[in-house]
Design a protein around this motif. Structure first.
Motif, short mmCIF file in Angstrom:
data_model
loop_
_atom_site.label_atom_id
_atom_site.label_comp_id
_atom_site.label_asym_id
_atom_site.label_seq_id
_atom_site.Cartn_x
_atom_site.Cartn_y
_atom_site.Cartn_z
N ALA A 1 28.04 10.02 -9.16
CA ALA A 1 27.85 11.34 -9.32
C ALA A 1 28.42 11.67 -10.67
O ALA A 1 27.95 12.37 -11.50
CB ALA A 1 28.73 12.15 -8.29
N LEU A 2 29.73 11.04 -11.01
CA LEU A 2 30.35 11.24 -12.53
C LEU A 2 29.40 10.40 -13.34
O LEU A 2 29.31 11.11 -14.50
CB LEU A 2 31.79 10.68 -12.30
CG LEU A 2 32.87 11.79 -11.86
CD1 LEU A 2 34.02 11.19 -11.57
CD2 LEU A 2 33.02 12.71 -12.89
N ALA A 3 28.93 9.40 -13.10
CA ALA A 3 28.01 8.62 -13.93
C ALA A 3 26.92 9.56 -14.55
O ALA A 3 26.47 9.55 -15.51
CB ALA A 3 27.73 7.23 -13.46
N ILE A 4 26.34 9.99 -13.38
CA ILE A 4 25.13 11.07 -13.64
C ILE A 4 25.64 12.11 -14.77
O ILE A 4 24.94 12.32 -15.74
CB ILE A 4 24.55 11.48 -12.41
CG1 ILE A 4 24.17 10.29 -11.55
CG2 ILE A 4 23.42 12.56 -12.86
CD1 ILE A 4 23.78 10.76 -9.92
N ALA A 5 26.64 12.77 -14.20
CA ALA A 5 27.32 14.11 -14.93
C ALA A 5 27.35 13.71 -16.51
O ALA A 5 27.18 14.28 -17.48
CB ALA A 5 28.61 14.61 -14.22
N TRP A 6 28.00 12.27 -16.66
CA TRP A 6 28.28 11.95 -17.86
C TRP A 6 27.15 11.55 -18.93
O TRP A 6 26.90 11.94 -19.90
CB TRP A 6 29.10 10.60 -18.09
CG TRP A 6 30.82 10.97 -17.77
CD1 TRP A 6 31.53 10.74 -16.77
CD2 TRP A 6 31.47 11.44 -18.89
NE1 TRP A 6 33.07 11.24 -17.07
CE2 TRP A 6 32.99 11.88 -18.38
CE3 TRP A 6 31.41 12.27 -20.20
CZ2 TRP A 6 33.79 12.35 -19.00
CZ3 TRP A 6 32.35 12.81 -20.76
CH2 TRP A 6 33.70 12.79 -20.36
N GLU A 7 26.15 11.16 -18.34
CA GLU A 7 24.92 10.83 -18.90
C GLU A 7 24.31 12.45 -19.55
O GLU A 7 23.84 12.32 -20.77
CB GLU A 7 24.06 10.06 -18.03
CG GLU A 7 24.25 8.83 -17.91
CD GLU A 7 24.27 7.80 -18.71
OE1 GLU A 7 23.11 7.60 -19.55
OE2 GLU A 7 25.07 6.72 -18.96
N TRP A 8 24.36 13.31 -18.69
CA TRP A 8 23.77 14.60 -19.04
C TRP A 8 24.44 15.09 -20.05
O TRP A 8 24.05 15.68 -20.92
CB TRP A 8 23.56 15.39 -17.54
CG TRP A 8 22.32 14.89 -16.94
CD1 TRP A 8 22.03 13.75 -16.21
CD2 TRP A 8 21.23 15.87 -16.35
NE1 TRP A 8 21.04 13.92 -15.55
CE2 TRP A 8 20.31 15.06 -15.85
CE3 TRP A 8 21.00 17.03 -16.94
CZ2 TRP A 8 19.20 15.93 -15.21
CZ3 TRP A 8 19.61 17.86 -16.45
CH2 TRP A 8 18.81 17.08 -15.56
N PHE A 9 25.63 15.16 -19.93
CA PHE A 9 26.89 15.61 -20.71
C PHE A 9 26.58 15.03 -22.24
O PHE A 9 26.56 15.79 -23.16
CB PHE A 9 28.16 15.62 -20.31
CG PHE A 9 29.30 16.30 -20.97
CD1 PHE A 9 29.62 17.53 -21.01
CD2 PHE A 9 29.94 15.36 -22.14
CE1 PHE A 9 30.50 17.84 -22.12
CE2 PHE A 9 30.87 15.87 -22.97
CZ PHE A 9 31.00 17.35 -22.84
N ASP A 10 26.41 13.83 -22.28
CA ASP A 10 26.37 12.95 -23.50
C ASP A 10 25.04 13.47 -24.17
O ASP A 10 25.06 13.31 -25.37
CB ASP A 10 26.57 11.46 -23.26
CG ASP A 10 28.04 11.03 -22.80
OD1 ASP A 10 28.76 11.93 -23.27
OD2 ASP A 10 28.04 9.87 -22.49
N ASP A 11 24.14 13.78 -23.32
CA ASP A 11 22.72 14.15 -23.97
C ASP A 11 22.87 15.65 -24.25
O ASP A 11 21.58 15.97 -24.75
CB ASP A 11 21.66 13.69 -22.79
CG ASP A 11 21.37 12.27 -22.82
OD1 ASP A 11 21.73 11.44 -23.74
OD2 ASP A 11 20.68 11.89 -21.67
N GLY A 12 23.73 16.31 -24.26
CA GLY A 12 23.90 17.54 -24.78
C GLY A 12 23.27 18.69 -23.73
O GLY A 12 23.58 19.82 -23.94
N PHE A 13 23.35 18.39 -22.56
CA PHE A 13 23.25 19.40 -21.46
C PHE A 13 24.47 19.91 -20.91
O PHE A 13 25.47 19.36 -21.08
CB PHE A 13 22.17 18.71 -20.38
CG PHE A 13 20.84 18.38 -20.46
CD1 PHE A 13 20.07 19.14 -20.89
CD2 PHE A 13 20.71 16.98 -20.87
CE1 PHE A 13 18.72 18.72 -21.02
CE2 PHE A 13 19.62 16.50 -21.19
CZ PHE A 13 18.43 17.53 -21.26
N THR A 14 24.27 21.31 -20.33
CA THR A 14 25.55 21.95 -19.69
C THR A 14 25.45 21.32 -18.35
O THR A 14 24.60 21.46 -17.68
CB THR A 14 25.17 23.42 -19.54
OG1 THR A 14 23.79 23.75 -19.17
CG2 THR A 14 25.25 24.01 -20.87
N VAL A 15 27.07 21.07 -18.18
CA VAL A 15 27.09 20.38 -16.60
C VAL A 15 28.23 20.75 -16.33
O VAL A 15 29.17 21.18 -16.88
CB VAL A 15 27.34 18.76 -17.07
CG1 VAL A 15 28.02 18.22 -15.63
CG2 VAL A 15 26.28 18.04 -17.55
#
Length: 199
Positions: A64-78
């Motif tokens: 779950a954290l791995a997913i969140a970090w990918e989205w965060f690194d891509d500039g999405f709000t998480v």
């Protein structure tokens, strides 16, 4: 841009990523990994929801954290949060006047990750808030990742129904050993010889 504001612990930035995942040879773990990679890449063709279910220590929070970090690194709000912590934060919002702002942030962020659903106290207020949040994401088809060691019948019926809806949700039941106790189990013989060893 602030990981802490997104609920992402700084130490997890490297430790809880896909490259740090250990494949332990379990079919259900492989399914969980590939489902997590799909949603991490923004591939929502299988569903907007991902539910990782299973006992403690099988790697649900890691994925779950791995997913969140990918989205965060891509500039999405998480927003990543343990469910009980999220509810505590909402309660504090009543006192400081930030409740509605916090609720809107949870409802409208690009990706919401609810860690350890079912661990919160099953009180009417908590259940109603979780129901509202899940329902909003469900109706709006907004991405949601949930980890839980609860069974479907242990959750509120409407929440369980939405999380299990095959038209928008991928549910992976993980059947694997707790990797933390497994690692210590391999050293059981050594531990018996060492009175300081934890058992």
């Amino acid at each position: 841009k602030n990981p802490l504001a997104a609920g992402l612990p700084p130490l997890s930035q490297e430790a809880m990523r896909f490259h740090a995942w250990q494949d332990r040879g379990s079919l259900s773990l492989m399914r969980a990994y590939h489902a997590a990679k799909n949603i991490a890449r923004g591939n929502l063709s299988w569903g907007n929801f991902l539910v990782l279910a299973g006992p403690t220590g099988v790697g649900k929070t890691h994925l779950a954290l791995a997913i969140a970090w990918e989205w965060f690194d891509d500039g999405f709000t998480v927003v990543f949060s343990r469910v009980d912590d999220l509810l505590d934060d909402l309660r504090r919002g009543y006192d400081d006047g930030s409740y509605h702002q916090k609720l809107e942030r949870i409802r409208r962020c690009s990706l919401l990750v609810l860690d350890d659903l079912g661990a919160e106290h099953a009180k009417e207020w908590a259940g109603e808030k979780i129901d509202r949040i899940v329902d909003w994401r469900y109706v709006s088809r907004m991405p949601l990742v949930v980890t839980t060691n609860a069974k479907g019948e242990d959750l509120a019926p409407r929440v369980a129904s939405r999380l299990a809806d095959r038209e928008c949700s991928v549910v992976v039941q993980i059947d694997a050993e707790d990797y933390r106790t497994r690692d210590s189990g391999e050293k059981r013989d050594e531990g018996k010889r060492d009175k300081r060893a934890w058992s």
